[in-house]
Scaffold this motif. Structure first.
Motif, PDB file in Angstrom:
ATOM      1  N   SER A 218     -26.694 -64.465  15.598  1.00 31.47           N
ATOM      2  CA  SER A 218     -26.614 -63.051  15.604  1.00 31.47           C
ATOM      3  C   SER A 218     -25.124 -62.786  16.283  1.00 31.47           C
ATOM      4  O   SER A 218     -24.593 -61.518  16.176  1.00 31.47           O
TER       5      SER A 218
ATOM      6  N   ASN B 180     -20.376 -57.543  11.720  1.00 37.48           N
ATOM      7  CA  ASN B 180     -20.944 -56.105  11.467  1.00 37.48           C
ATOM      8  C   ASN B 180     -20.119 -55.182  12.390  1.00 37.48           C
ATOM      9  O   ASN B 180     -19.946 -53.916  11.461  1.00 37.48           O
TER      10      ASN B 180
ATOM     11  N   LEU C 131     -36.169 -56.913  12.321  1.00 35.10           N
ATOM     12  CA  LEU C 131     -36.766 -56.665  11.191  1.00 35.10           C
ATOM     13  C   LEU C 131     -36.819 -57.722  10.355  1.00 35.10           C
ATOM     14  O   LEU C 131     -37.903 -58.332   9.980  1.00 35.10           O
ATOM     15  N   GLY C 132     -35.492 -58.510  10.247  1.00 29.67           N
ATOM     16  CA  GLY C 132     -35.638 -59.730   9.370  1.00 29.67           C
ATOM     17  C   GLY C 132     -36.455 -60.915   9.962  1.00 29.67           C
ATOM     18  O   GLY C 132     -36.836 -61.486   9.377  1.00 29.67           O
TER      19      GLY C 132
ATOM     20  N   GLY D 230     -28.339 -50.347  15.368  1.00 32.27           N
ATOM     21  CA  GLY D 230     -28.695 -50.670  13.813  1.00 32.27           C
ATOM     22  C   GLY D 230     -28.697 -52.221  13.669  1.00 32.27           C
ATOM     23  O   GLY D 230     -29.696 -52.738  12.914  1.00 32.27           O
ATOM     24  N   PHE D 231     -27.907 -52.977  14.092  1.00 33.10           N
ATOM     25  CA  PHE D 231     -27.688 -54.275  14.074  1.00 33.10           C
ATOM     26  C   PHE D 231     -29.082 -54.842  14.640  1.00 33.10           C
ATOM     27  O   PHE D 231     -29.450 -55.988  14.037  1.00 33.10           O
TER      28      PHE D 231
ATOM     29  N   GLY E  17     -32.646 -57.979  18.594  1.00 31.86           N
ATOM     30  CA  GLY E  17     -32.878 -58.648  17.404  1.00 31.86           C
ATOM     31  C   GLY E  17     -33.852 -59.591  17.636  1.00 31.86           C
ATOM     32  O   GLY E  17     -34.536 -60.186  16.867  1.00 31.86           O
TER      33      GLY E  17
ATOM     34  N   GLY F  46     -31.927 -53.664  15.310  1.00 34.07           N
ATOM     35  CA  GLY F  46     -33.162 -53.557  14.653  1.00 34.07           C
ATOM     36  C   GLY F  46     -33.277 -54.007  13.301  1.00 34.07           C
ATOM     37  O   GLY F  46     -34.212 -54.489  12.890  1.00 34.07           O
ATOM     38  N   PHE F  47     -32.084 -54.393  12.535  1.00 37.70           N
ATOM     39  CA  PHE F  47     -32.236 -54.998  11.266  1.00 37.70           C
ATOM     40  C   PHE F  47     -32.597 -56.630  11.330  1.00 37.70           C
ATOM     41  O   PHE F  47     -33.028 -57.256  10.614  1.00 37.70           O
TER      42      PHE F  47
END
Length: 108
Positions: free
Chosen positions: A30, A37, A63-64, A56-57, A10, A59-60
């Protein structure tokens, strides 16, 4: 271990741009968000080896945080200076695929 890996993934989008305090806040937030999550994924779907939860976590979150920093830095620099080269984007995608497919420790 999985929470730490997801936090590193992240934070990868802002590694050279964030201050140590911002990285510390991101790590704390996080950690709690990862556990939330993980609980949601455990109750709603099936993630046998946990790789979806980690990648998945991560990556999101990446991205954020990357989009937030892009909006902040857009005021300081032009978009041409902030964009990546095609070779850099391809190598980062290849590296992510390599890690996701060939690191079996994440399956346990």
């Amino acid at each position: 271990m999985r929470c730490g890996l997801a936090s590193i993934i992240g934070a990868s989008s802002i590694v050279g741009r964030a201050t140590p305090l911002e990285m510390f806040v991101l790590a704390i937030v996080s950690t709690f968000a990862f556990e939330l999550n993980r609980q949601i994924v455990a109750n709603v779907s099936i993630d046998q080896f946990g790789s979806f939860t980690v990648f998945g976590f991560g990556g999101f979150v990446s991205l954020g945080t990357g989009l937030i920093y892009l909006c902040i830095e857009k005021k300081k620099r032009t978009l041409k200076e902030l964009s990546a080269l095609n070779s850099t984007s391809s190598l980062s995608l290849l590296g992510s695929l390599f890690i996701f497919l060939l690191v079996p420790i994440l399956a346990f």
